[in-house]
Scaffold this motif. Structure first.
Motif, PDB file in Angstrom:
ATOM      1  N   ARG A  64       0.842  -1.221   0.036  1.00  0.00           N
ATOM      2  CA  ARG A  64       0.007   0.121   0.019  1.00  0.00           C
ATOM      3  C   ARG A  64       1.016   1.243   0.041  1.00  0.00           C
ATOM      4  O   ARG A  64       2.083   1.128   0.786  1.00  0.00           O
ATOM      5  N   PRO A  89       0.774   5.824  -0.878  1.00  0.00           N
ATOM      6  CA  PRO A  89       0.080   6.981  -1.554  1.00  0.00           C
ATOM      7  C   PRO A  89       0.353   7.357  -2.919  1.00  0.00           C
ATOM      8  O   PRO A  89      -0.664   8.043  -3.437  1.00  0.00           O
ATOM      9  N   ASN A  90       1.390   6.873  -3.553  1.00  0.00           N
ATOM     10  CA  ASN A  90       1.869   7.327  -4.949  1.00  0.00           C
ATOM     11  C   ASN A  90       1.349   6.042  -5.669  1.00  0.00           C
ATOM     12  O   ASN A  90       2.267   5.266  -5.691  1.00  0.00           O
ATOM     13  N   LYS A 150      -8.136   1.662  -4.124  1.00  0.00           N
ATOM     14  CA  LYS A 150      -7.588   2.786  -3.349  1.00  0.00           C
ATOM     15  C   LYS A 150      -8.697   2.794  -2.219  1.00  0.00           C
ATOM     16  O   LYS A 150      -9.866   2.658  -2.328  1.00  0.00           O
ATOM     17  N   LYS A 175      -8.946   5.085   1.333  1.00  0.00           N
ATOM     18  CA  LYS A 175      -8.743   6.297   2.047  1.00  0.00           C
ATOM     19  C   LYS A 175      -7.440   6.920   1.346  1.00  0.00           C
ATOM     20  O   LYS A 175      -6.307   7.033   2.084  1.00  0.00           O
ATOM     21  N   ASP A 176      -7.330   7.009   0.178  1.00  0.00           N
ATOM     22  CA  ASP A 176      -6.294   7.801  -0.443  1.00  0.00           C
ATOM     23  C   ASP A 176      -5.051   7.017  -0.502  1.00  0.00           C
ATOM     24  O   ASP A 176      -3.773   7.445  -0.928  1.00  0.00           O
ATOM     25  N   GLU A 177      -5.143   5.571  -0.195  1.00  0.00           N
ATOM     26  CA  GLU A 177      -4.089   4.698  -0.305  1.00  0.00           C
ATOM     27  C   GLU A 177      -4.310   3.758  -1.514  1.00  0.00           C
ATOM     28  O   GLU A 177      -5.157   3.185  -1.507  1.00  0.00           O
ATOM     29  N   TYR A 178      -3.259   3.453  -2.278  1.00  0.00           N
ATOM     30  CA  TYR A 178      -3.315   2.578  -3.446  1.00  0.00           C
ATOM     31  C   TYR A 178      -2.817   1.373  -3.069  1.00  0.00           C
ATOM     32  O   TYR A 178      -2.255   1.075  -1.931  1.00  0.00           O
TER      33      TYR A 178
END
Ligand code: ADP
Ligand code: ZN
Length: 745
Positions: free
Chosen positions: A659, A661-662, A697, A699-702
């Motif tokens: 996991r 963020p980018n 995704k 909560k804004d986590e990929y």
């Protein structure tokens, strides 16, 4: 005496200490102790007895305190913790902490109360004198003198309006005795409604039950590890077999763990068990263990087991860690239930841990189900486990007849989609007229974004992995979540060309409305996530249903587990397909289990039951096999599929989730890692992926994932740990490993 101690709370290593003479007698492996670390006292667990190597003994610090005069973990639990840490790739201190309740780790005090009783009787003259000089003391004495048992001090003083000084004076004179007693807070103490106590009677076993009980009794005579799979159809009386095995173990002086899925752990289950075992052990000695206990209840239950005062625990998943002494038997009811898998670290499977604990304790394990997991079934047919069968319902009751409704035809007939087929509506109206009850199940395990053709029932699936493709709205694609294969989402059905593509989803509320329209007079109740949240509502609804105040119960299949309502003669499954099209290699197995289990709720009384299953795929294997109640046939076909695609149980799967963020960075490192790990493992381990997760995704986590297929988990976990340590991970990528995952999304 020297000991190696595992400090709890964040120190993942062993520290050595010297045990002072005075404490030596109380220290053994598994003892909970307080030891000095950096000038504070910390809780730790004695993991080994013996001096450290290469360390000057005179420099060792002293164990400061032994928290309880008995071990907090039995030796096999400590071994189990080590095995879990290695197998599930979890830090050992975390695993140990999970085994010891918070209240125990915090050193929470047991609840105590003071009791008063008469120690020496007063002569009449003394009483008279007391009445004149100290009326409070006289009142207290007069109350206590005729009592047979010591009385709670606080209560008595308050009731008689007597001050503590008066009591103290009498205690000093030796007239009264004051003592302290531990008060036990008991989980589910209120359980035991009148109508449940009937169920406490010992039933006369039928021949099949008797054969199973005899086989298990033969085990009890010769101790040692062994696993039995009890495969009994719904309503075959498995519970009675468990109870007999539990009784036998207790009579032999052994301790027992009885695991049930969380949803099945109702006050009724507990009341039944307590009532049945009351003759062998005082009722409250059957400890209840689950995640919603208060800290006090949990502490007291833990204490009763660890000290050996109680010998039976009934509970959900985590009860497998209860400190039962001299463990002789672990029962795992509904062993196929995915709820036994914990979905946070340590990601253990309660059934598998139960088998391992039994092995370490040289105890027996009894797994039971109407629809055993294929893992357990393969173990049983290959001879690793013993297989016992209850092929018939008790009292010659029939398994319900299952009718399959083809919803494709239904749609054309009703000119549009309706949640309820004609057949189901007729059956419900018929039952309502006869004052019999109905349960409607909505399959909610489903995944709402698989693609279904309304004309031909086609579901697009991956050619490499044999699982349904998942629809991704963001870029209008269908993707395989195992291998990453993808193509644009079709506008027309790839099989028949019709433009009627449907994305799935049907809620309990919609079904309730539909039922109200066709049966306006029936009393309905809905049990779903909303009502499950409120504990009492859930119990009240089930109670009302049992008493016949509700005609039709609508809910997700989860609530139906193990329920035994004799007046239910009709069960409807609104949408059998949802669980079939989740992108998971267990989709067919789940669907089969679901169908058999929900069908099992019908016809448990004297009248035969009927089941109506609505589906767009009437020919699908799980549906056809469940209709014949043909477990063996289903298992044979499904196992062949699993072997062909090399899925469990032929091999284990380890799921690796990454996991970050980018998304670009995450994709890049996932791919780099996949190359590195594939090169290192070579042909020994099959690596699949990387691919984006079904839920890309959160909560804004990929999220990206990989899969490792292997025959030997522990070896691969060890190698993965080394490889991961040597790989240049960026700080913002978080990883989790899930061994033997229950859901592969
Ligand atoms: P299962 O768990 O196999 O679905 P249960 O243990 O819930 O079945 O038993 C189903 C019903 O049959 C229960 O109401 C139970 O009380 C009853 N029952 C079990 N064994 C017997 C028996 N030997 N004689 C009569 N009734 C029995
Ligand atoms: Zn694929």
């Amino acid at each position: 005496m020297y000991v190696g101690v595992h400090p709890l709370a964040g120190f993942d290593k062993l520290l050595h200490y010297r045990v002072p003479e005075a404490l030596a007698a109380e220290v053994e492996v598994g003892s909970l102790v307080r030891v000095p670390i950096l000038r504070t006292l910390r809780l730790g667990l004695v993991a080994e007895i013996g001096a450290p190597k290469n360390f000057p003994l005179e420099k060792l610090k002293l164990v400061a305190q032994v928290v309880y005069p008995f071990p907090a973990l039995t030796p096999e639990l400590l071994e189990l913790a080590r095995w879990m840490a290695a197998y599930y790739a979890a830090p050992l201190d975390g695993v140990i902490e999970g085994m010891i309740p918070v209240a125990v780790r915090r050193g929470m005090a047991l609840k105590q109360e003071k009791l008063l009783s008469v120690a020496a009787r007063l002569a009449p003259a003394e009483r008279a004198l007391l009445a004149k000089k100290a009326p409070q003391q006289a009142r207290l004495y007069a109350f206590l003198e005729p009592q047979f048992k010591p009385q709670p001090k606080g209560l008595v003083l308050a009731r008689l309006a007597v001050g503590p000084a008066a009591a103290m004076a009498l205690v000093r004179r030796g007239v009264l005795r004051e003592e302290t007693r531990r008060v036990e807070r008991i989980g589910f103490a209120e359980a035991g409604a009148e109508d449940e106590l009937v169920a406490a009677q010992r039933l006369a076993l039928n021949a099949e039950q008797q054969a199973a009980v005899d086989a298990l009794a033969a085990d009890a005579a010769k101790p040692g590890f062994g696993v039995t799979l009890l495969h009994g159809v719904t309503g075959s009386g498995k519970t009675e077999v468990y109870l007999r095995a539990i009784e036998a173990a207790l009579q032999a002086g052994d301790g027992v763990i009885y695991l049930v899925p969380e949803v099945a752990l109702t006050p009724q289950t507990v009341a039944r068990l307590r009532a049945r075992l009351a003759a062998l052990t005082p009722a409250h000695r059957c400890v209840v263990w689950h995640s919603h206990l208060s800290e006090g209840e949990r502490l007291d239950g833990w204490f009763a087991l660890a000290s050996g005062e109680a010998r039976v625990v009934v509970g959900a998943r985590s009860a497998v860690f209860a400190p039962v002494q001299k463990l002789g038997l672990i029962v795992v009811d509904e062993e196929h239930e995915p709820a036994y898998k914990q979905d946070e670290t340590p990601r253990y499977h309660g059934r598998d841990v139960a088998v391992m604990r039994a092995k370490l304790a040289q105890a027996r394990c009894l797994l039971g189900s109407a629809t055993p997991s294929l893992e357990s079934y393969v173990n049983a047919t290959s001879g690793r486990y013993r297989l016992l069968s209850l092929p018939n319902r008790v009292d010659g009751r029939q398994l319900p007849t299952i009718e399959i409704v083809d919803m494709r035809i239904e749609i054309t007939r009703q000119r549009g989609f309706s949640a309820l087929s004609r057949l189901l509506v007729d059956a419900m109206q018929d039952r309502h007229a006869k004052r019999e009850q109905t349960i409607l199940f909505i399959n909610r395990r489903g995944y709402s974004s698989s693609m279904l053709c309304k004309s031909c029932g086609h579901v697009e699936s991956c050619t490499h992995c044999s699982i349904a493709m998942t629809y991704h709205r963001m870029d209008e694609t269908l993707r395989c979540h195992l291998c990453g294969d993808q193509h644009p989402a079709p506008a027309r059905c790839p099989a028949c060309g019709a433009p009627d593509i449907r994305w799935r989803g049907l809620g309990t509320q919609r079904v309730e409305e539909a039922v109200r329209r066709v049966l306006p007079r029936a009393k309905l109740a809905r049990l779903d996530a909303d009502t499950m949240g409120r504990k009492n509502t859930f119990r009240e609804i089930l109670g009302d249903f049992r008493r016949g105040r509700i005609d039709i119960l609508i809910g997700t299949q989860m609530i139906g587990k193990g329920l035994d309502f004799p007046n239910v003669t009709l069960v409807g499954l609104i949408d059998a397909d949802l669980s079939m099209h989740v992108p998971d290699f267990r989709a067919n197995e789940r669907t089969f289990q679901l169908l058999v289990q929900v069908a099992g709720r019908a016809g448990r009384g004297d009248r035969a039951g009927e089941v109506v299953v609505q589906t767009f795929n009437p020919q699908a294997a799980p549906i056809q096999f469940s209709r014949q109640a043909d477990y063996a046939g289903f298992a044979a076909m499904e196992l062949e599929q699993r072997r062909a695609f090399r899925y469990p149980p032929s091999r284990h799967i380890i799921h690796h989730l990454l996991r970050g963020p980018n998304p670009e960075k995450l994709k890049f490192f996932s791919e780099q890692w996949a190359k590195a790990v594939a090169a290192a493992f070579g042909s020994r381990v099959e690596v699949r992926g990387p691919a984006p997760s079904a839920i890309e995704k959160i909560k804004d986590e990929y999220r990206w994932q990989l899969w490792y297929f292997t025959a030997s988990v522990t070896k691969v976990i060890g190698e993965l740990a080394r490889l991961r340590a040597g790989f240049a991970w960026p700080d913002d990528i978080v990883q989790t490993l899930d061994v033997d995952p229950m859901s592969i999304m």
